[in-house]
Design a protein around this motif. Structure first.
Motif, PDB file in Angstrom:
ATOM      1  N   LEU A 184       0.858  -1.192   0.000  1.00  0.00           N
ATOM      2  CA  LEU A 184       0.000   0.000   0.000  1.00  0.00           C
ATOM      3  C   LEU A 184       0.888   1.233   0.000  1.00  0.00           C
ATOM      4  O   LEU A 184       1.700   1.420   0.910  1.00  0.00           O
ATOM      5  CB  LEU A 184      -0.919  -0.001   1.223  1.00  0.00           C
ATOM      6  CG  LEU A 184      -1.972   1.110   1.296  1.00  0.00           C
ATOM      7  CD1 LEU A 184      -3.189   0.649   2.097  1.00  0.00           C
ATOM      8  CD2 LEU A 184      -1.430   2.399   1.922  1.00  0.00           C
ATOM      9  N   VAL A 185       0.762   2.060  -1.022  1.00  0.00           N
ATOM     10  CA  VAL A 185       1.486   3.325  -1.116  1.00  0.00           C
ATOM     11  C   VAL A 185       0.489   4.428  -0.792  1.00  0.00           C
ATOM     12  O   VAL A 185      -0.467   4.645  -1.532  1.00  0.00           O
ATOM     13  CB  VAL A 185       2.108   3.527  -2.508  1.00  0.00           C
ATOM     14  CG1 VAL A 185       2.919   4.822  -2.541  1.00  0.00           C
ATOM     15  CG2 VAL A 185       3.001   2.342  -2.879  1.00  0.00           C
ATOM     16  N   ARG A 186       0.725   5.111   0.321  1.00  0.00           N
ATOM     17  CA  ARG A 186      -0.276   6.014   0.878  1.00  0.00           C
ATOM     18  C   ARG A 186      -0.431   7.321   0.094  1.00  0.00           C
ATOM     19  O   ARG A 186      -1.424   8.013   0.242  1.00  0.00           O
ATOM     20  CB  ARG A 186       0.065   6.331   2.331  1.00  0.00           C
ATOM     21  CG  ARG A 186       0.257   5.094   3.206  1.00  0.00           C
ATOM     22  CD  ARG A 186       0.568   5.473   4.634  1.00  0.00           C
ATOM     23  NE  ARG A 186      -0.631   5.968   5.308  1.00  0.00           N
ATOM     24  CZ  ARG A 186      -0.601   6.792   6.355  1.00  0.00           C
ATOM     25  NH1 ARG A 186       0.567   7.245   6.803  1.00  0.00           N
ATOM     26  NH2 ARG A 186      -1.720   7.170   6.925  1.00  0.00           N
ATOM     27  N   GLY A 187       0.562   7.689  -0.674  1.00  0.00           N
ATOM     28  CA  GLY A 187       0.468   8.939  -1.419  1.00  0.00           C
ATOM     29  C   GLY A 187       0.663  10.157  -0.554  1.00  0.00           C
ATOM     30  O   GLY A 187       0.093  11.217  -0.821  1.00  0.00           O
ATOM     31  N   LEU A 188       1.492  10.031   0.491  1.00  0.00           N
ATOM     32  CA  LEU A 188       1.780  11.150   1.387  1.00  0.00           C
ATOM     33  C   LEU A 188       3.191  11.661   1.116  1.00  0.00           C
ATOM     34  O   LEU A 188       4.104  10.871   0.873  1.00  0.00           O
ATOM     35  CB  LEU A 188       1.654  10.712   2.847  1.00  0.00           C
ATOM     36  CG  LEU A 188       0.271  10.220   3.280  1.00  0.00           C
ATOM     37  CD1 LEU A 188       0.308   9.773   4.735  1.00  0.00           C
ATOM     38  CD2 LEU A 188      -0.772  11.307   3.078  1.00  0.00           C
TER      39      LEU A 188
ATOM     40  N   VAL B 275       1.397  -7.453   4.650  1.00  0.00           N
ATOM     41  CA  VAL B 275       0.976  -6.123   4.185  1.00  0.00           C
ATOM     42  C   VAL B 275       2.082  -5.132   4.497  1.00  0.00           C
ATOM     43  O   VAL B 275       2.487  -4.982   5.645  1.00  0.00           O
ATOM     44  CB  VAL B 275      -0.337  -5.679   4.867  1.00  0.00           C
ATOM     45  CG1 VAL B 275      -0.728  -4.283   4.386  1.00  0.00           C
ATOM     46  CG2 VAL B 275      -1.450  -6.675   4.598  1.00  0.00           C
ATOM     47  N   ARG B 276       2.594  -4.483   3.475  1.00  0.00           N
ATOM     48  CA  ARG B 276       3.651  -3.487   3.639  1.00  0.00           C
ATOM     49  C   ARG B 276       3.108  -2.110   3.263  1.00  0.00           C
ATOM     50  O   ARG B 276       2.418  -1.964   2.251  1.00  0.00           O
ATOM     51  CB  ARG B 276       4.867  -3.836   2.774  1.00  0.00           C
ATOM     52  CG  ARG B 276       5.450  -5.221   3.086  1.00  0.00           C
ATOM     53  CD  ARG B 276       6.026  -5.280   4.493  1.00  0.00           C
ATOM     54  NE  ARG B 276       6.459  -6.629   4.831  1.00  0.00           N
ATOM     55  CZ  ARG B 276       7.693  -7.080   4.665  1.00  0.00           C
ATOM     56  NH1 ARG B 276       8.606  -6.314   4.108  1.00  0.00           N
ATOM     57  NH2 ARG B 276       8.008  -8.301   5.028  1.00  0.00           N
ATOM     58  N   VAL B 277       3.453  -1.117   4.054  1.00  0.00           N
ATOM     59  CA  VAL B 277       2.924   0.233   3.869  1.00  0.00           C
ATOM     60  C   VAL B 277       4.076   1.208   3.659  1.00  0.00           C
ATOM     61  O   VAL B 277       5.059   1.196   4.404  1.00  0.00           O
ATOM     62  CB  VAL B 277       2.087   0.674   5.095  1.00  0.00           C
ATOM     63  CG1 VAL B 277       1.636   2.132   4.939  1.00  0.00           C
ATOM     64  CG2 VAL B 277       0.868  -0.236   5.258  1.00  0.00           C
ATOM     65  N   TYR B 278       3.948   2.057   2.639  1.00  0.00           N
ATOM     66  CA  TYR B 278       4.918   3.118   2.359  1.00  0.00           C
ATOM     67  C   TYR B 278       4.171   4.428   2.209  1.00  0.00           C
ATOM     68  O   TYR B 278       3.102   4.469   1.595  1.00  0.00           O
ATOM     69  CB  TYR B 278       5.689   2.833   1.065  1.00  0.00           C
ATOM     70  CG  TYR B 278       6.476   1.548   1.087  1.00  0.00           C
ATOM     71  CD1 TYR B 278       7.811   1.546   1.463  1.00  0.00           C
ATOM     72  CD2 TYR B 278       5.870   0.346   0.747  1.00  0.00           C
ATOM     73  CE1 TYR B 278       8.532   0.358   1.494  1.00  0.00           C
ATOM     74  CE2 TYR B 278       6.587  -0.844   0.779  1.00  0.00           C
ATOM     75  CZ  TYR B 278       7.909  -0.827   1.151  1.00  0.00           C
ATOM     76  OH  TYR B 278       8.603  -2.002   1.188  1.00  0.00           O
ATOM     77  N   ASP B 279       4.731   5.488   2.747  1.00  0.00           N
ATOM     78  CA  ASP B 279       4.139   6.798   2.501  1.00  0.00           C
ATOM     79  C   ASP B 279       4.274   7.187   1.034  1.00  0.00           C
ATOM     80  O   ASP B 279       3.368   7.766   0.448  1.00  0.00           O
ATOM     81  CB  ASP B 279       4.805   7.854   3.374  1.00  0.00           C
ATOM     82  CG  ASP B 279       4.312   7.809   4.812  1.00  0.00           C
ATOM     83  OD1 ASP B 279       4.791   8.619   5.614  1.00  0.00           O
ATOM     84  OD2 ASP B 279       3.465   6.954   5.147  1.00  0.00           O
ATOM     85  N   HIS B 280       5.420   6.901   0.473  1.00  0.00           N
ATOM     86  CA  HIS B 280       5.673   7.182  -0.944  1.00  0.00           C
ATOM     87  C   HIS B 280       6.829   6.315  -1.399  1.00  0.00           C
ATOM     88  O   HIS B 280       7.531   5.711  -0.576  1.00  0.00           O
ATOM     89  CB  HIS B 280       5.997   8.664  -1.167  1.00  0.00           C
ATOM     90  CG  HIS B 280       7.169   9.138  -0.349  1.00  0.00           C
ATOM     91  ND1 HIS B 280       7.058   9.457   0.983  1.00  0.00           N
ATOM     92  CD2 HIS B 280       8.474   9.322  -0.667  1.00  0.00           C
ATOM     93  CE1 HIS B 280       8.239   9.834   1.451  1.00  0.00           C
ATOM     94  NE2 HIS B 280       9.121   9.752   0.480  1.00  0.00           N
TER      95      HIS B 280
ATOM     96  N   ALA C 116       5.349  13.091   3.145  1.00  0.00           N
ATOM     97  CA  ALA C 116       6.307  13.038   4.246  1.00  0.00           C
ATOM     98  C   ALA C 116       6.023  11.813   5.089  1.00  0.00           C
ATOM     99  O   ALA C 116       4.985  11.174   4.969  1.00  0.00           O
ATOM    100  CB  ALA C 116       6.216  14.300   5.102  1.00  0.00           C
ATOM    101  N   GLY C 117       6.977  11.481   5.973  1.00  0.00           N
ATOM    102  CA  GLY C 117       6.780  10.343   6.854  1.00  0.00           C
ATOM    103  C   GLY C 117       7.953   9.403   6.780  1.00  0.00           C
ATOM    104  O   GLY C 117       9.108   9.822   6.747  1.00  0.00           O
ATOM    105  N   ALA C 118       7.685   8.098   6.748  1.00  0.00           N
ATOM    106  CA  ALA C 118       8.752   7.102   6.736  1.00  0.00           C
ATOM    107  C   ALA C 118       9.582   7.229   5.469  1.00  0.00           C
ATOM    108  O   ALA C 118       9.075   7.639   4.425  1.00  0.00           O
ATOM    109  CB  ALA C 118       8.147   5.704   6.823  1.00  0.00           C
ATOM    110  N   PRO C 119      10.877   6.900   5.525  1.00  0.00           N
ATOM    111  CA  PRO C 119      11.710   6.930   4.319  1.00  0.00           C
ATOM    112  C   PRO C 119      11.121   6.045   3.231  1.00  0.00           C
ATOM    113  O   PRO C 119      10.447   5.060   3.503  1.00  0.00           O
ATOM    114  CB  PRO C 119      13.056   6.377   4.811  1.00  0.00           C
ATOM    115  CG  PRO C 119      13.051   6.612   6.287  1.00  0.00           C
ATOM    116  CD  PRO C 119      11.618   6.489   6.716  1.00  0.00           C
ATOM    117  N   ALA C 120      11.388   6.399   1.999  1.00  0.00           N
ATOM    118  CA  ALA C 120      10.788   5.678   0.873  1.00  0.00           C
ATOM    119  C   ALA C 120      11.169   4.208   0.866  1.00  0.00           C
ATOM    120  O   ALA C 120      10.423   3.376   0.385  1.00  0.00           O
ATOM    121  CB  ALA C 120      11.218   6.327  -0.438  1.00  0.00           C
TER     122      ALA C 120
END
Length: 295
Positions: free
Chosen positions: A114-118, A148-153, A120-124
């Motif tokens: 899941l790429v959150r589309g934010l 499930v892996r989550v990335y801000d961008h 800022a936040g956690a490193p890419a």
């Protein structure tokens, strides 16, 4: 109102192709065109373009090297990801869809990115088993399964690998996303942002042409959406040699052709500016009668 804004300019560039093969339907091919020169400059995408054979019955991107990519895959490809979720758009709708999807992860057994589309936040390149804090009103922290892996961008090259290789894709139906997907020869389950009529139109337009499945955010069911996509274009598993065959896209102009169209449009504008500069510098005595100095 759009035309009143367009009239302030001397030329209108449209990021689509001319004729019936356009991606945006009436949005880029209205019945009444602006009363100025209109140039179709092709599809604009941050990605390099379709791999050989993509959209034409198979083929994958070349290996990016061992141990690279968000999952640390051999070859750096995204082909061990069963579901890629790309979120974007304004709040609170971005968070509402994110929460709805995460609440349904227990029903899905596949591997998810899941790429959150934010911005800022956690490193890419970071990986989190929990959802980082979102804007006000979002669930503060949600425990997620390890699958499930989550990335801000993500950087464009890593995101491209995931889009190329993921079994299924869920995203908004914004036009930039549409151009990126077609550039890579991929269909998707599209969830228009509520209240954005252009996304609602695009999602339904693309679904009618067989390039997407369009589902409303209200009452969205992950399992029903995946079943609808499977019923529409069959099983899309992850595995070497899997086909990414999109009916209709094979007949569309190569996305790379847009680069030539854009260069032509830029050259035309530069030529127009040069003519006006030359006219402004022309001595009054050399001017034709009645020719104004105003550009």
């Amino acid at each position: 109102m759009n035309y009143s804004l367009i009239r302030r300019f001397r030329m209108c560039w449209v990021p689509d192709v001319e004729g019936k093969d356009g991606l945006a339907g009436e949005l880029s091919h209205p019945g009444k065109m602006p009363d100025m020169p209109v140039r179709y400059v092709g599809w604009l995408s941050r990605f390099a373009g379709r791999a050989a054979g993509a959209g034409q019955g198979g083929g994958r991107a070349a290996s990016a090297g061992p141990g690279t990519g968000p999952w640390g895959l051999e070859g750096g490809r995204g082909d061990n990801v069963d579901l890629l979720i790309l979120l974007s758009g304004p709040e609170p709708q971005r968070t509402l869809l994110e929460r709805r999807l995460l609440d349904q992860m227990a029903d899905y057994s596949g591997r998810v990115v899941l790429v959150r589309g934010l911005p800022a936040g956690a490193p890419a390149t970071g990986v989190s088993a929990t959802l980082p804090e979102g804007p006000t009103g979002a669930s503060p922290r949600v425990n997620l399964p390890q699958r499930v892996r989550v990335y801000d961008h993500l950087p464009a090259d890593e995101l491209e690998e995931l889009i190329r290789g993921a079994g299924q894709i869920i995203c908004r139906s914004g036009y930039s996303t549409v151009m990126d997907l077609v550039r890579l020869g991929r269909r998707a389950i599209m969830v228009p942002t509520p209240g954005q009529t252009e996304q609602e139109y695009l999602g339904n337009y693309l679904a009618a042409r067989g390039w997407a499945v369009c589902i409303d955010q209200k009452g969205f069911s992950l399992m029903d959406a995946l079943a609808a996509a499977k019923g529409e274009w069959g099983e899309q598993g992850a595995g070497e040699g899997r086909e990414m065959d999109i009916p209709g896209v094979r007949q569309l102009p190569d996305p790379a052709a847009g680069e030539g169209l854009l260069r032509q449009a830029v050259a035309e504008v530069l030529a127009m500016v040069r003519r006006e500069l030359d006219a402004a510098r022309e001595p009054e005595a050399d001017r034709e009668p009645g020719v104004s100095r105003e550009p």
